[in-house]
Design an enzyme around this catalytic site. Structure first.
Site, mmCIF file in Angstrom:
data_model
loop_
_atom_site.group_PDB
_atom_site.id
_atom_site.type_symbol
_atom_site.label_atom_id
_atom_site.label_comp_id
_atom_site.label_asym_id
_atom_site.label_seq_id
_atom_site.Cartn_x
_atom_site.Cartn_y
_atom_site.Cartn_z
ATOM 1 N N GLU A 7 0.591 -1.515 0.061
ATOM 2 C CA GLU A 7 -0.055 -0.158 -0.002
ATOM 3 C C GLU A 7 0.755 1.303 0.111
ATOM 4 O OE1 GLU A 7 -0.014 -2.139 2.562
ATOM 5 O OE2 GLU A 7 -1.965 -2.406 2.544
ATOM 6 N N ASP A 80 -1.694 -5.169 3.869
ATOM 7 C CA ASP A 80 -1.567 -5.128 5.032
ATOM 8 C C ASP A 80 -2.881 -6.812 5.642
ATOM 9 O OD1 ASP A 80 -0.442 -2.923 6.004
ATOM 10 O OD2 ASP A 80 -2.389 -1.902 6.127
ATOM 11 N N ASP A 82 -5.289 -7.088 6.136
ATOM 12 C CA ASP A 82 -6.747 -8.129 7.176
ATOM 13 C C ASP A 82 -7.701 -7.990 6.568
ATOM 14 O OD1 ASP A 82 -6.549 -4.824 6.681
ATOM 15 O OD2 ASP A 82 -6.715 -4.105 8.000
ATOM 16 N N TYR A 293 1.200 -5.366 13.106
ATOM 17 C CA TYR A 293 -0.029 -4.754 12.708
ATOM 18 C C TYR A 293 -0.717 -3.797 13.689
ATOM 19 C CZ TYR A 293 -3.298 -3.897 9.053
ATOM 20 O OH TYR A 293 -3.927 -2.785 8.199
ATOM 21 N N ARG A 295 -4.042 -3.405 13.445
ATOM 22 C CA ARG A 295 -5.479 -2.930 13.558
ATOM 23 C C ARG A 295 -5.672 -4.177 13.811
ATOM 24 N NH1 ARG A 295 -4.355 0.347 8.654
ATOM 25 N NH2 ARG A 295 -5.415 2.714 9.778
ATOM 26 N N HIS A 340 -4.988 -12.201 13.945
ATOM 27 C CA HIS A 340 -3.681 -11.245 14.579
ATOM 28 C C HIS A 340 -3.365 -11.405 15.545
ATOM 29 C CE1 HIS A 340 -5.004 -10.523 10.458
ATOM 30 N NE2 HIS A 340 -5.893 -9.193 11.192
#
Length: 849
Positions: A7, A80, A82, A293, A295, A340
């Protein structure tokens, strides 16, 4: 050659350094396409088919990716780990397929930390795109689009002044409004406590009355001063002996490492960060390879991290602080679905990292993660009962001693609402049965029960998580949307609903009750999680929602605006026109006395007005409900000593204001929210005297003035505005401070201070703060020197730092600097923007938050 797509450019640069020469790593700069902000982007009649549109400002980036993809042997999608990351990878794959640039081999890799070990391990274990996660993304995006583009037109036509409503943000707003209703309905109850100040062996302590005249005393038992005085006299006259001493060992376990929501809560409590700022800083720490990470709703750390944490504890403290067995945690969050790790440092050997806010947040994450693997705190809690000779009166003293601090030596979790000193935390002197401590005085203290506190960002995130509303990746944007659309305001870090937010909530509760109910929203989240887990079909979930939602919106759309206002008048009557307690009509007009008050709708929003209009022109703001309704809108503050004219506080359609004199020549000034509760005659006269002359600038020789404008408090010098932070600044700022503020404003470009702008973050190369601002020709991003206008199709609420940097760099590459001064060239775009107002409204409404 193998092409890797991520990203952000920072992430791309780091990862490319870990991989060999056979790899090229490019950034998509976030999402590359979205549903276009127009009707028909989602077609319920065609199985909820979606028409995606590539962002125009991503064309150059996509061309670079596509050109390399055509020559690549393999495409590795490494966004990422998610749902949003899976969606970005899917969009990249679909765009490349449409361009016939998709390599024959496509893999998806995920890693929870941007470290060499994590990245190389992920590259060795690729997988295919997760269709279930992609379906869940499509379902959520379609739901938010359908709610925005179906409900917002209803609001524009039936509720003047309303901007938009979203599926999740509306429920969060209802929580804030419901809490405000609780506070307004709260009736404080008087109660008294009787406290004896005592001493034993030179150590003072306090004991509370727990038995009086043979009866047990609870918190609210003593409800008046007379009873409190009798109890105080009894304690003063009594001789108290220690009857029992109860000592109990206690243990406190450390909290688990951070999830997204607990990080946002603790950063708000301890660092004063907003949820959105916390996530921006955490994103930077993640991209720098410093934390995992950010989130996530998982609370577990992997085995190697636990071992590293235990080793770090042994180095920093001693073996007694390391528990015999590693600690393992399980999430308690409702609907936890993203498997996660918790948020933790990637290297427990690094205690500090970065500077400023990055360093502060990293230290918080480090200490929380390390403490989660430390030994429990060993406490000793003591309760002492002292009884008067007759046995009819008794006192109780409590205290706590930390015998072994354990994790408390490093970290203690904050609390949202701390009221007074915790009695259990006080230290007690050594006391034994039969001791007779000295009594130095007795106090009878009056108290009143308190209403529930307004939500802070931390407590609101916690409540949303408890209800199962929203997900880790959405909390920050939910709160930001509520603030950006002025449905709420933050005052002393607490959410207050604005008039527009309160009216919107009332409208939704009255006409769309099901869709703002907590249970329904949480249930829909469950269904979307079932889609993520492959247990439900995304189109079936959408069909069930749409089957009921569409007819309801059509039904409300058919109602006349006057009928909607009448329904809201009835719905809000208990708040707008509460019983005054004296038998009078709460709807009676305080001005003409013959008319009755009712809710009315106007071009700029709702207000309360007299039924005898136009003979009686009494009005008051919609927001002046509850106990304020009895005030009648006007309040005489006194007489101006200079002019002899009366100064009156009034309530107008656009809010409260002060007025000097009467008639058309009367002078008026709005009352800023930050001084509304402290307004008196002196302050009113100072507001009416604005703008005021601060003095003459020592360099330019021109006057500096301070005043209140459309965009808030300001300084005006040489035709340029400098923003001030409060009304107090306007009234009190002196020459030295004013000159300094103006110099700081000039250093930032000397632009008129219409708005402070939204900070997006620091430029990755220069370190200069990038801001999103509103200009004469629309929103733009700026680094203080170069200004780049956003594309017309862009949603300014969703602009990222990476997108802003790309726009600024593109402007610089074209030789752009400050905007050219060709007025004629600017006229045509201005007309186009005006012509597209409805589309712009829909664009603002499409995003759920």
């Amino acid at each position: 050659m193998q092409l890797v797509v991520v990203e952000s450019p920072a992430k791309a640069k780091t990862i490319e350094g870990y991989l060999g020469r056979d790899f090229r790593v490019l950034a998509s700069y976030g999402h590359i396409r979205d549903l276009p902000p127009k009707d028909g982007s989602v077609d319920p009649e065609a199985g909820f088919a979606m028409s995606w549109e590539t962002y125009p400002d991503k064309a150059k980036r996509l061309k670079e990716i596509a050109d390399l993809a055509k020559t690549a042997d393999r495409l590795i999608l490494a966004t990422d780990p998610d749902r949003e990351g899976e969606a970005i990878s899917w969009h990249v794959q679909e765009v490349l397929r449409a361009k016939k640039a998709l390599p024959s081999k496509v893999d998806r890799v995920t890693f929870n930390a941007i470290t060499k070990a994590a990245v190389t391990e992920a590259m060795a274990h690729p997988r295919a795109l997760d269709d279930d996660l992609i379906d869940a993304y499509r379902a959520r995006r379609a739901l938010d689009y359908l709610v925005g583009f179906t409900l917002s037109p209803v609001l524009w036509r039936k509720l003047p002044g309303a901007k938009s409503a979203g599926r999740v943000q509306s429920v969060a707003l209802r929580l804030i409004v419901d809490r405000e209703r609780e506070i307004e309905a709260f009736k404080p109850q008087e109660y008294w406590s009787v406290i004896a100040r005592m001493e034993q062996g030179g150590t003072p302590f306090v004991a509370r009355l727990v038995r009086f005249e043979g009866s047990k005393i609870d918190r609210l038992t003593i409800g008046d001063g007379a009873t409190a005085d009798r109890a105080k006299a009894a304690v003063e006259a009594g001789h108290f002996t220690v009857q029992s001493v109860e000592v109990k060992p206690a243990m406190r376990n450390p909290p688990p490492p951070f999830t997204t929501s607990s990080l946002q809560q603790e950063a708000a409590r301890k660092l004063g960060f907003s949820a959105s700022h916390t996530m921006r800083v955490a994103q930077g720490l993640y991209e720098d390879g410093l934390i995992t990470y950010m989130r996530t709703d998982g609370v577990q750390m992997d085995g190697s991290a636990i071992a590293a944490a235990r080793a770090a504890i042994a180095r920093r403290f001693d073996g007694g602080y390391v528990p015999d067995k590693p600690r393992h945690y399980q999430t308690k969050a409702k609907n936890a679905q993203e498997a996660h790790e918790a948020i933790r440092p990637t290297d427990f050997g690094r205690e500090r990292a970065g500077s400023g806010d990055h360093a502060r947040l990293y230290e918080l994450i480090f200490k929380r993660a390390l403490a989660s693997q430390m030994a429990s705190a060993q406490l000793e809690r003591t309760a002492v009962e002292l009884v008067e000779a007759t046995g009819r009166h008794a006192l109780r003293a409590t205290g706590q001693v930390i015998r072994f601090p354990g994790f408390l030596a490093l970290y203690e979790e904050g609390r949202d609402d701390v009221s007074g000193e915790d009695e259990d935390s006080r230290l007690l002197p050594p006391l034994r049965q039969g001791d007779v401590p000295a009594k130095h005085g007795v106090d009878a203290e009056q108290h009143f029960t308190q209403p529930p506190p307004r939500f802070s960002e931390a407590s609101l995130v916690k409540r949303l998580e408890e209800l199962g509303i929203g997900r880790p990746s959405t909390y920050a944007s939910i709160l930001q949307v509520l603030k950006d659309r002025a449905y709420v305001r933050l005052d002393k870090n607490r959410f207050h609903p604005e008039e527009s937010g309160r009216l919107l909530t009332a409208f939704l509760e009255r006409f769309f009750e099901r869709y703002v109910s907590y249970d329904f929203t949480a249930g829909l989240e469950d269904e979307l999680d079932d889609v993520s887990g492959g247990r439900a079909d995304w189109q079936a979930v959408l069909e069930a929602f749409w089957r009921d939602f569409k007819p309801r919106t059509a039904e409300v759309m058919e109602q006349k605006p006057s009928d909607v206002t009448a329904a809201l008048d009835e719905f809000l009557a208990p708040w707008l026109f509460p019983d005054l307690g004296d038998g009078s009509d709460p709807r009676a007009c305080p001005k003409c006395e013959a008319g009755r008050l009712a809710l009315r709708g106007g071009r700029f929003g709702s207000f309360v007005a007299c039924s005898n209009y136009p003979e009686c022109k009494f009005t008051r703001p919609f927001a002046q409900g509850g106990s304020d309704a009895a005030e009648g809108g006007d309040e005489a503050l006194g007489t101006d000593p200079d002019s002899g004219l009366e100064v009156t506080r009034k309530a107008g359609r656009f809010g409260p204001y002060v007025q000097l004199g009467d008639g058309k020549e009367a002078k008026r000034s709005s009352i800023p929210a930050d001084v509304a509760n402290s307004l008196d005659l002196e302050l009113a006269l100072r507001l009416l005297a604005l703008p005021r002359e601060v003095g003459t600038h020592p360099e330019s020789g021109k006057v500096i003035a301070a005043g209140l404008g459309r965009y808030g408090p300001y300084l005006l010098h040489d035709g340029k505005y400098t923003k001030l932070s409060s009304t107090e600044d306007v009234l009190e700022i002196g020459m030295n401070a004013a000159v300094t503020r103006i110099a700081e404003g000039n250093a930032r470009g000397g632009r008129p201070a219409k708005a402070a702008g939204k900070e997006l973050g620091a430029h990755p190369d220069s370190g200069v703060t990038i801001k999103l601002l509103d200009g004469r020709f629309g929103p733009y991003v700026s680094d203080g020197t170069t200004h780049a206008t956003l594309p017309k199709s862009a949603d300014k609420d969703a602009v990222t730092l990476e997108e802003a940097v790309e726009l600024i760099n593109a402007k610089i590459a074209k030789g752009g600097g400050k905007p050219k001064k060709k007025v004629a060239a600017k006229k045509a775009p201005a007309k186009k923007a005006t012509a597209k107002k409805p589309a712009a409204k829909k664009a603002a409404a499409k995003k759920d938050g």
